[in-house]
Design a protein around this motif. Structure first.
Motif, PDB file in Angstrom:
ATOM      1  N   ARG A   1       0.211   3.483  35.960  1.00  0.00           N
ATOM      2  CA  ARG A   1       0.827   2.743  37.134  1.00  0.00           C
ATOM      3  C   ARG A   1       1.129   1.246  36.143  1.00  0.00           C
ATOM      4  N   ASP A   2       2.268   0.895  36.513  1.00  0.00           N
ATOM      5  CA  ASP A   2       2.504  -0.446  35.873  1.00  0.00           C
ATOM      6  C   ASP A   2       2.486  -0.090  34.141  1.00  0.00           C
ATOM      7  N   PRO A   3       3.347   0.437  33.718  1.00  0.00           N
ATOM      8  CA  PRO A   3       3.071   0.263  32.340  1.00  0.00           C
ATOM      9  C   PRO A   3       4.297  -0.716  31.854  1.00  0.00           C
ATOM     10  N   LEU A   4       3.588  -1.547  30.551  1.00  0.00           N
ATOM     11  CA  LEU A   4       3.946  -2.637  29.779  1.00  0.00           C
ATOM     12  C   LEU A   4       3.809  -2.434  28.313  1.00  0.00           C
ATOM     13  N   VAL A   5       5.578  -3.169  27.591  1.00  0.00           N
ATOM     14  CA  VAL A   5       4.993  -3.233  26.219  1.00  0.00           C
ATOM     15  C   VAL A   5       5.334  -4.751  26.537  1.00  0.00           C
ATOM     16  N   LYS A   6       4.229  -5.372  25.468  1.00  0.00           N
ATOM     17  CA  LYS A   6       4.379  -6.922  25.329  1.00  0.00           C
ATOM     18  C   LYS A   6       3.987  -6.885  23.741  1.00  0.00           C
ATOM     19  N   GLU A   7       5.057  -6.770  22.545  1.00  0.00           N
ATOM     20  CA  GLU A   7       5.004  -7.067  21.069  1.00  0.00           C
ATOM     21  C   GLU A   7       4.126  -6.168  20.798  1.00  0.00           C
ATOM     22  N   ASN A   8       4.685  -5.318  20.925  1.00  0.00           N
ATOM     23  CA  ASN A   8       4.377  -4.093  20.117  1.00  0.00           C
ATOM     24  C   ASN A   8       3.033  -3.532  21.061  1.00  0.00           C
TER      25      ASN A   8
END
Lengths: 392, 125
Positions: B59-66
């Protein structure tokens, strides 16, 4: 990653072991200082490899420079004898034999240690009786009354130093570090520096000896009983065995004491993982950082210990010719001065300015056996009397 | 026994031991749980700083600064997962409602329990 941990640990331990007078407890303290334990809290097998490798390579300065720590202390007596005969290479080789076979016997005897600890964990009567027996032997092996009194005086004086420094920690941090050097190594280093005795060239031929399986097994077996008692060290195990079985040759003594040293280390780790008992300051440090837990994979532990010992023995054997060449080609007086200064520097760094008084005091006491022509081994009462008093 | 013989013996023993250790670590599987069992039933603190496998739904995958952040959930119970310097194929595996098994070190960061993922596997549902 695990294998990389082991290899790095072995190399680091090997280098640290070559520093004279550096004990594994001091290394634990240094690891805290540099923050290694906080950075790598889950790399337990790295720290085990460092400890094993450091012990194996610490026999090299013991054999070549006569500077032991309290794990290798009893080896300096027979190894120094071989050094004076130009057989330092044989001495180092025998230490490696003792370590190599000692590790296998100690791993095989772990289940027996588990049973013995459950049954005899607090059964100290026979052990402190053994210490008393050894102390009395030191006195009564002298021939006349004057010599007996001399031995007794040295025992009482070094025992008093032990009580003063080991039982009360007000005066001194890391008293073992200061006093073991002062009692056993410093007098001989100073004599070598000021007398500049005739250089003994060490033979470079390949040493050969019997395997001494039984001696190694005996060492491991005795270590198994001694490790049950808190504050007992491998040095005391060696003393008790050497008194019980006193027709051993110098070679056998070296194998015996090195087997005792390595098995004590392995048994210390075993007791920490199984019963959460700490027998070494290094293990106390690992426990305080939660690196040692009760859930250890025993197969991995055994394999890591075997690999660490094998790699460190291999490193020592690989460089043994270089060590001998270095000793033969260098100025012994200069080496002794450097070794003395390094040891004093380590002592001052760890124990502070107050260690100077105790270093001088232990050095004066360390000269007593030389003056009265007694064996240096009676200075072991420094550790034995405080231990005895603990149980009386 | 001489130095040469001891050296050979030590080399043989260390090679055999290294082989055994490598084989063991290759075939070793960390303990595996579903997220709800792990949080509610097990003593999950026992596994802190250890490698475990958790199965659940993303749930809620998020990409942040690699870095790839997501939750691995079983019903309402979730554990935060993070992949540092993720690879493309890992990003493709991590999408909403995908049932997956994550393997990695279970740890605490900023007072929150999370798993630093080293491996992702599909789970057949």
């Amino acid at each position: 990653m695990l294998i990389l941990e082991i290899i790095i640990g072995v190399f680091l331990g090997f280098v640290l072991g070559l520093v004279p007078n550096l004990h594994i407890n001091t290394i634990g303290f240094l690891f805290i200082l540099v923050g290694l334990l906080s950075l790598y809290p889950q790399n337990l097998f790295f720290f085990i490899s460092v400890a094993v490798s450091q012990l194996v390579s610490s026999f090299v300065p013991s054999c070549l420079f006569g500077v032991p720590n309290d794990q290798t202390i009893l080896t300096i007596f027979p190894t120094h004898k071989l050094f004076l005969e130009g057989k330092a290479k044989l001495a180092i080789f025998l230490c490696m034999v003792g370590c190599f076979f000692g590790v296998f016997f100690s791993l095989l005897l772990l289940p027996i240690l588990f049973l013995i600890f459950n049954v005899l964990g607090s059964f100290s009567f026979f052990i402190y009786s053994a210490i008393l027996f050894v102390l009395l032997m030191f006195v009564f092996e002298a021939k006349d009354l004057k010599n007996k009194l001399a031995s007794l005086s040295i025992i009482v004086i070094s025992g008093a130093l032990g009580v003063l420094t080991l039982k009360t920690s007000y005066f001194l941090k890391e008293p073992l570090l200061v006093c073991i050097f002062g009692l056993f190594a410093a007098p001989f280093l100073l004599i070598a520096i000021f007398n500049n005795p005739k250089k003994v060239f060490q033979k470079e031929e390949t040493p050969k000896s019997s395997v001494y399986f039984f001696t190694s097994l005996l060492g491991v077996f005795s270590s198994m009983f001694i490790i049950l008692i808190p504050s007992f060290s491998s040095a005391q195990a060696g003393l008790v065995v050497s008194k019980i079985k006193n027709n051993l040759s110098s070679n056998e003594y070296i194998v015996l004491f090195s087997s005792i040293a390595i098995s004590s280390l392995i048994f210390s780790f075993f007791l920490a993982f199984t019963f959460f008992k700490s027998r070494l300051g290094y293990i106390v440090v690992l426990r305080s950082f939660d690196i040692i837990t009760l859930n250890i994979n025993w197969l991995v532990f055994c394999l890591v210990v075997v690999i660490s010992v094998c790699l460190s023995v291999l490193l020592v054997l690989l460089f043994i010719d270089d060590f001998i060449l270095f000793v033969n080609n260098s100025n012994h007086r200069a080496i002794n001065i450097v070794v003395f200064l390094i040891s004093v520097f380590i002592i001052f760094s760890i124990s502070g300015k107050s260690s100077l008084i105790f270093l001088l005091l232990s050095m004066f006491i360390g000269f007593l056996p030389i003056i009265f022509n007694k064996r240096r081994v009676i200075l072991m009462s420094y550790i034995m009397i405080p231990t005895l008093l603990y149980y009386i | 026994m001489n130095v040469v013989y001891l050296r050979r013996l030590v080399i043989i023993v260390s090679v055999i031991s290294l082989f055994l250790l490598s084989t063991y670590t290759y075939y070793y599987s960390p303990p595996s749980f579903s997220v709800s069992d792990f949080i509610h039933t097990m003593d999950s603190d026992k596994y802190l700083e250890k490698t475990i496998s958790l199965s659940g739904t993303i749930r809620d995958p998020l990409v942040k600064e690699n870095h790839l952040f997501f939750k691995v959930c079983s019903g309402a119970t979730c554990v935060l997962g993070v992949i540092f310097n993720y690879k493309d194929f890992q990003k493709q595996m991590v999408f909403n409602n995908q049932t997956i098994k994550v393997t990695g070190k279970y740890t605490i960061f900023n007072k929150q329990k999370e798993i630093i993922v080293s491996r992702l596997d599909y789970v057949n549902t």
